[in-house]
Design a protein around this motif. Structure first.
Motif, PDB file in Angstrom:
ATOM      1  N   VAL A 259       6.962   5.234 -14.303  1.00 41.10           N
ATOM      2  CA  VAL A 259       7.559   6.426 -14.014  1.00 41.10           C
ATOM      3  C   VAL A 259       6.240   7.401 -14.221  1.00 41.10           C
ATOM      4  O   VAL A 259       6.086   8.415 -13.341  1.00 41.10           O
ATOM      5  N   LYS A 260       5.766   7.440 -15.165  1.00 39.84           N
ATOM      6  CA  LYS A 260       4.664   8.503 -15.703  1.00 39.84           C
ATOM      7  C   LYS A 260       3.500   8.386 -14.776  1.00 39.84           C
ATOM      8  O   LYS A 260       3.063   9.623 -14.430  1.00 39.84           O
ATOM      9  N   SER A 261       3.189   7.450 -14.380  1.00 41.57           N
ATOM     10  CA  SER A 261       2.043   7.386 -13.431  1.00 41.57           C
ATOM     11  C   SER A 261       2.136   7.928 -12.101  1.00 41.57           C
ATOM     12  O   SER A 261       1.117   8.108 -11.275  1.00 41.57           O
ATOM     13  N   ASN A 262       3.496   7.937 -11.965  1.00 41.97           N
ATOM     14  CA  ASN A 262       4.068   8.842 -10.564  1.00 41.97           C
ATOM     15  C   ASN A 262       3.979  10.265 -10.845  1.00 41.97           C
ATOM     16  O   ASN A 262       4.553  11.008  -9.864  1.00 41.97           O
ATOM     17  N   MET A 263       4.134  10.874 -12.050  1.00 41.29           N
ATOM     18  CA  MET A 263       4.245  12.121 -12.305  1.00 41.29           C
ATOM     19  C   MET A 263       3.063  12.925 -12.685  1.00 41.29           C
ATOM     20  O   MET A 263       3.107  14.150 -12.464  1.00 41.29           O
ATOM     21  N   ASP A 264       2.224  12.366 -13.450  1.00 41.55           N
ATOM     22  CA  ASP A 264       0.948  13.157 -13.881  1.00 41.55           C
ATOM     23  C   ASP A 264      -0.326  12.279 -13.690  1.00 41.55           C
ATOM     24  O   ASP A 264      -0.264  11.173 -13.117  1.00 41.55           O
ATOM     25  N   SER A 265      -1.164  12.831 -13.631  1.00 40.48           N
ATOM     26  CA  SER A 265      -2.680  12.172 -13.355  1.00 40.48           C
ATOM     27  C   SER A 265      -3.564  11.976 -14.683  1.00 40.48           C
ATOM     28  O   SER A 265      -4.836  12.454 -14.577  1.00 40.48           O
ATOM     29  N   GLY A 266      -2.945  11.821 -15.758  1.00 36.45           N
ATOM     30  CA  GLY A 266      -3.820  11.715 -16.942  1.00 36.45           C
ATOM     31  C   GLY A 266      -4.068  12.822 -17.879  1.00 36.45           C
ATOM     32  O   GLY A 266      -3.713  13.913 -17.420  1.00 36.45           O
ATOM     33  N   MET A 267      -4.383  12.612 -19.031  1.00 32.75           N
ATOM     34  CA  MET A 267      -4.687  13.704 -19.922  1.00 32.75           C
ATOM     35  C   MET A 267      -6.135  14.133 -20.128  1.00 32.75           C
ATOM     36  O   MET A 267      -7.053  13.311 -19.901  1.00 32.75           O
ATOM     37  N   PHE A 268      -6.433  15.525 -20.020  1.00 33.19           N
ATOM     38  CA  PHE A 268      -7.644  15.994 -19.854  1.00 33.19           C
ATOM     39  C   PHE A 268      -8.566  15.174 -21.010  1.00 33.19           C
ATOM     40  O   PHE A 268      -8.254  15.207 -22.325  1.00 33.19           O
ATOM     41  N   TYR A 269      -9.556  14.900 -20.480  1.00 29.71           N
ATOM     42  CA  TYR A 269     -10.770  14.038 -21.522  1.00 29.71           C
ATOM     43  C   TYR A 269     -10.936  14.618 -22.714  1.00 29.71           C
ATOM     44  O   TYR A 269     -10.900  13.905 -23.834  1.00 29.71           O
ATOM     45  N   GLY A 270     -11.175  16.006 -22.741  1.00 32.08           N
ATOM     46  CA  GLY A 270     -11.683  16.692 -23.896  1.00 32.08           C
ATOM     47  C   GLY A 270     -10.401  16.555 -25.278  1.00 32.08           C
ATOM     48  O   GLY A 270     -10.643  16.391 -26.239  1.00 32.08           O
ATOM     49  N   VAL A 271      -9.303  16.710 -24.308  1.00 35.73           N
ATOM     50  CA  VAL A 271      -8.248  16.874 -25.330  1.00 35.73           C
ATOM     51  C   VAL A 271      -7.961  15.298 -26.100  1.00 35.73           C
ATOM     52  O   VAL A 271      -7.662  15.057 -27.168  1.00 35.73           O
TER      53      VAL A 271
END
Ligand SMILES: Cc1ncc(COP(=O)(O)O)c(C=O)c1O
Length: 380
Positions: A262-274
């Motif tokens: 599900v998730k991989s169809n909804m966002d494109s990862g968390m900001f690297y610095g975060v």
């Protein structure tokens, strides 16, 4: 006029989204509002987390899309954290999924496991998002009662009497929000056995285990938990990083895989610095937890005084960042909190926001400075 989807007819705008607009309006009119409503930590995150976030901005690839499963170092650090803080072994390869806050996990889990018409056991009182998301998915919440008589733990005899044939998920959350109740070993064993017996996915939403709690517990520590349980966790409250949006889901590989679908169809990862900052936060020593809790301890003493001055009663043996207080008999929660807002410009949450069993109770947040709480006491 373009019609909105039918599913929107089943849910209302989130209580705080509406109420905070009203509070902002009162502020703009010059009212000196003290906000004891929402649990958004006002303290600083670990210094190392913010400095590493800043330093990471120049790293190669820092601004690119990131992996859907998070950096391997982040998953490793989550595994270390679970081992050190909860005595739970997790595979960082297969049993951990970093999330953009645990709230999004509630939607992803629901999307991954529910079909329209399925039923979901939802605590009353409890975090309103469980029921709202269930309705958005066009499944049905079945509220189970939590009351003071059973220290806000579910009554399994009553649960067994229900028709559970359509129930797919049961939401639990201990230390409990909003009451602060703690769960027992017996409860965790019982809920896992219940889930196994009826083939129900047990989801433990666990963001408060490090706040005013001597013994942080993960449901994953209990026998057979990996067969039927998922746990959600978060850096929002533990490390004062609510706005960073970092949480995690832990569970067996099949559960993680389904949610990732599900998730991989909804966002494109968390900001690297975060992610880099989150890794540092997770590495914090015991000192972090001691100093965080000493602040909340002092604030809680003052909130207890405020609650007493408002003629409320409360249980002192609780965890989490709220004080759940009982109103004098016959007073209604919303009438009471509206009155306190009007008369004293203090915003407190009515217990009914969390379900009908919250009637007669109010919830104070500990996310305000001692000075502000003292000011509230002076006004009352
Ligand atoms: C019980 C409970 N679960 C989940 C959340 C969401 O936390 P996060 O910031 O990790 O999305 C909250 C936030 O208030 C909460 O109270």
């Amino acid at each position: 006029m373009i019609e909105v989807a039918n599913r929107l007819k089943n849910v209302e705008e989130y209580y705080f989204s509406k109420k905070l607009r009203e509070v902002a309006f009162l502020k703009s009119q010059g009212k000196p509002i003290i906000n004891l409503g929402i649990g958004s930590p006002d303290l600083e995150p670990p210094i190392k987390a913010t400095s590493v976030l800043q330093d990471s901005l120049a790293d190669e690839g820092a601004h690119k899309y990131q992996s859907y499963q998070g950096l391997p170092e982040l998953r490793d650090e989550i595994a270390n954290f679970y081992k050190k803080r909860y005595k739970v072994n997790l595979s960082s390869q297969t049993e951990i999924l970093p999330l953009l806050g645990s709230k999004e996990g509630i939607m992803h889990i629901s999307m991954a496991f529910l079909n329209p018409g399925d039923e979901v056991l939802v605590p009353n009182p409890g975090y309103p998002t469980y029921a709202a998301v269930t309705k958005l998915i066009e499944a049905s919440p079945v509220y189970y009662d939590l009351t003071e008589d059973t220290n806000w733990l579910p009554d399994f005899i009553a649960l067994e009497r229900l028709d559970l044939s359509k129930v797919k998920i049961m939401w639990i959350s201990y230390p409990h929000m909003p009451t602060g109740a703690k769960a027992t070993n017996k409860f965790y064993d019982e809920v896992i056995a219940f889930g196994k017996r009826h083939n129900i996915l047990i989801v433990n939403d666990n963001p408060y285990s490090f706040i005013l709690n001597d013994k942080p517990i993960s449901i994953m520590r209990y026998r057979n938990a990996k067969d039927v349980c998922i746990e959600l966790n978060s850096l929002s409250k533990t490390f004062n990083m609510a706005g960073w949006r970092v949480g995690m889901l832990v569970g067996n590989y099949d559960f993680v895989k389904a949610v990732l679908q599900v998730k991989s169809n909804m966002d494109s990862g968390m900001f690297y610095g975060v992610q880099k900052g989150a890794i540092e936060a997770l590495k914090c020593s015991d000192l972090w937890f001691v100093s965080l809790n000493s602040v909340y301890q002092q604030r809680r003493e003052l909130i207890w005084k405020l609650a007493t001055d408002l003629n409320c009663t409360y249980d002192k043996d609780t965890s989490g960042m709220f004080v759940w207080a009982k109103l004098p008999p016959h007073l209604k929660s919303e009438e009471f909190t509206d009155l306190v807002l009007k008369e004293h410009s203090i915003f407190i949450t009515p217990g009914t926001v969390f379900g009908s069993n919250g009637e007669g109770y109010i919830r104070f947040s500990l996310c305000a400075s001692e000075e502000l709480i003292e000011e509230a006491i002076a006004r009352v």
